[in-house]
Design an enzyme around this catalytic site. Structure first.
Site, PDB file in Angstrom:
ATOM      1  N   ARG A 186     -22.851  24.100  -7.384  1.00 55.06           N
ATOM      2  CA  ARG A 186     -23.158  24.447  -6.757  1.00 55.06           C
ATOM      3  C   ARG A 186     -23.830  25.268  -6.546  1.00 55.06           C
ATOM      4  NH1 ARG A 186     -18.673  21.645  -4.803  1.00 55.06           N
ATOM      5  NH2 ARG A 186     -18.674  20.027  -3.896  1.00 55.06           N
ATOM      6  N   LYS A 210     -15.254  23.775  -2.537  1.00 55.33           N
ATOM      7  CA  LYS A 210     -15.894  23.123  -1.062  1.00 55.33           C
ATOM      8  C   LYS A 210     -13.790  22.510  -0.890  1.00 55.33           C
ATOM      9  CE  LYS A 210     -19.775  21.055   0.188  1.00 55.33           C
ATOM     10  NZ  LYS A 210     -20.824  20.210   0.750  1.00 55.33           N
ATOM     11  N   HIS A 277     -29.776  23.745  -6.167  1.00 53.67           N
ATOM     12  CA  HIS A 277     -29.271  22.424  -5.486  1.00 53.67           C
ATOM     13  C   HIS A 277     -30.075  20.571  -6.592  1.00 53.67           C
ATOM     14  CE1 HIS A 277     -25.511  21.051  -3.338  1.00 53.67           C
ATOM     15  NE2 HIS A 277     -26.129  19.647  -3.298  1.00 53.67           N
ATOM     16  N   ARG A 280     -28.842  21.264  -9.870  1.00 57.35           N
ATOM     17  CA  ARG A 280     -27.319  19.977  -9.287  1.00 57.35           C
ATOM     18  C   ARG A 280     -27.673  18.374  -9.659  1.00 57.35           C
ATOM     19  NH1 ARG A 280     -21.747  19.986  -7.775  1.00 57.35           N
ATOM     20  NH2 ARG A 280     -21.290  18.506  -5.323  1.00 57.35           N
ATOM     21  N   HIS A 303     -16.832  16.230  -6.617  1.00 55.47           N
ATOM     22  CA  HIS A 303     -16.877  15.422  -5.325  1.00 55.47           C
ATOM     23  C   HIS A 303     -15.066  14.483  -4.570  1.00 55.47           C
ATOM     24  CE1 HIS A 303     -21.685  14.345  -5.905  1.00 55.47           C
ATOM     25  NE2 HIS A 303     -21.251  15.496  -4.891  1.00 55.47           N
ATOM     26  N   TYR A 312     -26.293   8.913  -6.533  1.00 59.81           N
ATOM     27  CA  TYR A 312     -26.857  10.022  -7.911  1.00 59.81           C
ATOM     28  C   TYR A 312     -26.776   8.089  -8.795  1.00 59.81           C
ATOM     29  CZ  TYR A 312     -26.149  13.737  -6.509  1.00 59.81           C
ATOM     30  OH  TYR A 312     -25.973  15.115  -5.693  1.00 59.81           O
TER      31      TYR A 312
END
Length: 330
Positions: A186, A210, A277, A280, A303, A312
């Protein structure tokens, strides 16, 4: 007695007199006045959020901070919750499911993602209050999230990725492209990387994603080659991996990284919008299309939910045809 108390006394006595005929209004007012005089009464203006709701918002954010949510996420929660509080103007115990539905309906002309985000924040807020037994029930339980728009991330093709590489005007630009693509990081993660974080033996580094979660990401040979070239060209002592071009040298800001990618994309003549992004997305899509394991890509992207990575996995028509030819029993 305070003006707010007088106002309350008048409203209560008038309301009771309207419902109950035959009562002595003077005696009632005197009795209520004795009771109210023992309290400090403040009137809540309808134009502002109720202080109880504001207090509970700050309490929940403090709890979420202890759970490890990042400052960026907490700031986003605070903005959404304050807008909600300004719109509802009730004590948290008095907020109903209907109040939340009415609030969300104000954004019916906004994108589905916007409404989903607002509902997600409210579910997190009321869910936390209920789990902590501050609220007896969660008013968001019956509200289902709106159906998400099925949009695939706009990844670059291999040709477009090469066009970006060829359009780089200096070694810093090329290094940015290679690092963002090879690691799938990110923007915030690349921004925070320091020189000392790079492990040249394993061709990797650790980043904080995150939820303040750490993970290991890996460089390609191309990324490592251009990274070494970029760092060798620098004569500064700045700890940041990417720095400004002009003195005084300092860490290249997130906005600076975004701007640099935009400049490269414009020079490449790409019509689509390209951001950090996008690279990414490109990392995830191209690696999955090349046969990478979904769980491995999930780990590499950081994730928490496999469903986030699953988007994806909607592979290209060419990949579908290839898989059909390869695996169909004739």
């Amino acid at each position: 007695m305070q003006a707010a108390g007088e106002h309350l006394l008048s409203q209560v006595t008038q309301s009771l007199y309207g419902f109950c005929s035959g009562i002595d209004i003077v005696e009632l007012r005197m009795k209520l006045s004795e009771i109210i005089s023992e309290y400090d009464i403040k009137r809540i203006e309808s134009e502002v959020a109720h202080p109880d709701l504001k207090e509970k918002i700050e309490l929940s954010l403090a709890g979420k901070q202890l759970e490890g949510l990042s400052k960026i996420t907490l700031d986003g929660y605070r903005i959404h919750l304050r807008i909600f509080a300004d719109g509802v103007k009730k004590k948290v115990d008095d907020v109903t499911t209907a109040d939340i539905r009415v609030y969300l309906a104000r954004y019916k002309d906004q994108k589905i993602a916007t409404i989903s985000t607002k509902l997600s924040v409210l579910k997190s807020f009321f869910g936390w209050l209920t789990a902590e037994e501050i609220l007896p029930r969660d008013p968001t339980t019956k509200i289902k999230p709106p159906k998400k728009e099925k949009r695939l991330p706009k990844a670059l093709s291999i040709e477009e990725l090469e066009m970006l590489r060829e359009a780089c005007q200096n070694v810093r630009q090329r290094t940015l492209i290679e690092i963002l693509y090879a690691t799938g990081c990110r923007l915030s993660e690349v921004y925070a990387i320091n020189r000392k974080d790079i492990d040249y033996n394993t061709q990797s580094c650790r980043v904080i994603g995150k939820g303040n979660k750490e993970r290991e990401v890996y460089f390609s040979f191309k990324a490592l080659f251009h990274l070494k070239k970029y760092l060798f060209s620098r004569g500064d002592q700045e700890s940041a991996l990417f720095i400004t071009e002009r003195q005084p040298y300092r860490r290249l800001s997130k906005r600076g990284i975004q701007r640099e990618i935009g400049i490269i994309a414009a020079a490449a003549g790409l019509q689509k919008k390209v951001s950090p992004h996008t690279l990414r997305h490109t990392f995830a899509t191209l690696t999955l299309n090349n046969g990478a394991d979904l769980v491995a890509v999930q780990e590499l992207l950081g994730h928490e939910n496999p469903a986030t990575t699953q988007i994806y996995a909607s592979i290209t028509a060419e990949r579908k045809r290839e898989q059909h030819r390869k695996h169909l029993v004739q």
